[in-house]
Scaffold this motif. Structure first.
Motif, mmCIF file in Angstrom:
data_model
loop_
_atom_site.group_PDB
_atom_site.id
_atom_site.type_symbol
_atom_site.label_atom_id
_atom_site.label_comp_id
_atom_site.label_asym_id
_atom_site.label_seq_id
_atom_site.Cartn_x
_atom_site.Cartn_y
_atom_site.Cartn_z
ATOM 1 N N VAL A 153 22.882 36.438 -23.964
ATOM 2 C CA VAL A 153 23.069 35.075 -24.475
ATOM 3 C C VAL A 153 24.459 34.551 -24.119
ATOM 4 O O VAL A 153 24.619 33.395 -23.709
ATOM 5 N N VAL A 154 25.467 35.392 -24.239
ATOM 6 C CA VAL A 154 26.843 34.974 -23.957
ATOM 7 C C VAL A 154 27.074 34.801 -22.455
ATOM 8 O O VAL A 154 27.744 33.855 -22.029
ATOM 9 N N ASN A 155 26.512 35.685 -21.645
ATOM 10 C CA ASN A 155 26.818 35.688 -20.205
ATOM 11 C C ASN A 155 25.805 34.952 -19.327
ATOM 12 O O ASN A 155 26.149 34.533 -18.230
ATOM 13 N N GLU A 156 24.567 34.847 -19.772
ATOM 14 C CA GLU A 156 23.502 34.178 -19.033
ATOM 15 C C GLU A 156 23.469 34.527 -17.543
ATOM 16 O O GLU A 156 23.513 33.637 -16.689
ATOM 17 N N PRO A 157 23.368 35.802 -17.200
ATOM 18 C CA PRO A 157 23.304 36.159 -15.776
ATOM 19 C C PRO A 157 21.974 35.697 -15.179
ATOM 20 O O PRO A 157 20.944 35.731 -15.841
ATOM 21 N N THR A 158 22.030 35.247 -13.941
ATOM 22 C CA THR A 158 20.795 34.800 -13.278
ATOM 23 C C THR A 158 20.369 35.745 -12.166
ATOM 24 O O THR A 158 19.191 35.805 -11.833
ATOM 25 N N THR A 159 21.318 36.467 -11.576
ATOM 26 C CA THR A 159 20.992 37.445 -10.533
ATOM 27 C C THR A 159 21.834 38.695 -10.747
ATOM 28 O O THR A 159 22.819 38.679 -11.500
ATOM 29 N N ILE A 160 21.484 39.744 -10.066
ATOM 30 C CA ILE A 160 22.245 40.999 -10.144
ATOM 31 C C ILE A 160 23.672 40.795 -9.653
ATOM 32 O O ILE A 160 24.596 41.472 -10.085
ATOM 33 N N ALA A 161 23.861 39.827 -8.763
ATOM 34 C CA ALA A 161 25.196 39.541 -8.229
ATOM 35 C C ALA A 161 26.138 39.006 -9.307
ATOM 36 O O ALA A 161 27.364 39.053 -9.144
ATOM 37 N N ASP A 162 25.577 38.499 -10.397
ATOM 38 C CA ASP A 162 26.393 37.985 -11.502
ATOM 39 C C ASP A 162 27.000 39.107 -12.346
ATOM 40 O O ASP A 162 27.830 38.846 -13.207
ATOM 41 N N LEU A 163 26.568 40.345 -12.113
ATOM 42 C CA LEU A 163 26.984 41.459 -12.965
ATOM 43 C C LEU A 163 28.144 42.230 -12.345
ATOM 44 O O LEU A 163 28.157 42.500 -11.148
ATOM 45 N N SER A 164 29.075 42.624 -13.207
ATOM 46 C CA SER A 164 30.160 43.504 -12.767
ATOM 47 C C SER A 164 29.667 44.950 -12.846
ATOM 48 O O SER A 164 28.653 45.239 -13.491
ATOM 49 N N LEU A 165 30.390 45.839 -12.219
ATOM 50 C CA LEU A 165 30.040 47.261 -12.290
ATOM 51 C C LEU A 165 30.067 47.737 -13.740
ATOM 52 O O LEU A 165 29.192 48.497 -14.171
ATOM 53 N N THR A 166 31.041 47.270 -14.504
ATOM 54 C CA THR A 166 31.141 47.649 -15.919
ATOM 55 C C THR A 166 29.904 47.199 -16.683
ATOM 56 O O THR A 166 29.355 47.953 -17.496
#
Length: 123
Positions: A87-100
């Motif tokens: 809800v806070v981050n609303e990622p749309t693709t895997i590219a939106d994610l950091s390794l952490t």
């Protein structure tokens, strides 16, 4: 009252318990680092509360305090972490994610599955 070291019930822990503990430690560490980094913002406090939740759960399992209830409570607690993150981050693709984020969400997903296994197994 016996010292904590004498109250540990490590002999009754299986590899599945240790796997769950490791996963919870990973998530606790991520939340601790994020919490300290966000302080004094309210998000820092929220991350530190999550850290405390994971650590308290680990302690209760190690001390064999109502383990089945800890598993049951840990499922929505960990699931809530995933939902709040989304809800806070609303990622749309895997590219939106950091390794952490990938490591933390993978650990949390596996922790939920492991807690379900422990809960069902101990029924």
């Amino acid at each position: 009252m016996r010292p904590v070291a004498q109250r540990l019930e490590a002999d009754s822990l299986t590899w599945i318990h240790w796997f769950a503990i490791t996963l919870a430690l990973v998530s606790a560490a991520v939340h601790l680092v994020l919490g300290v980094g966000f302080l004094p913002h309210w998000m820092g406090v929220a991350f530190l509360v999550a850290t405390a939740g994971f650590l308290v759960g680990i302690a209760l399992v190690l001390l064999d305090v109502r383990r089945r209830l800890v598993y049951l409570a840990g499922i929505p607690f960990t699931g809530g972490q995933v939902i709040l993150w989304y809800v806070v981050n609303e990622p749309t693709t895997i590219a939106d994610l950091s390794l952490t984020e990938i490591v933390d969400k993978l650990a949390q997903g596996l922790l939920i599955v492991t807690l379900v296994v422990l809960y069902v197994r101990d029924s």
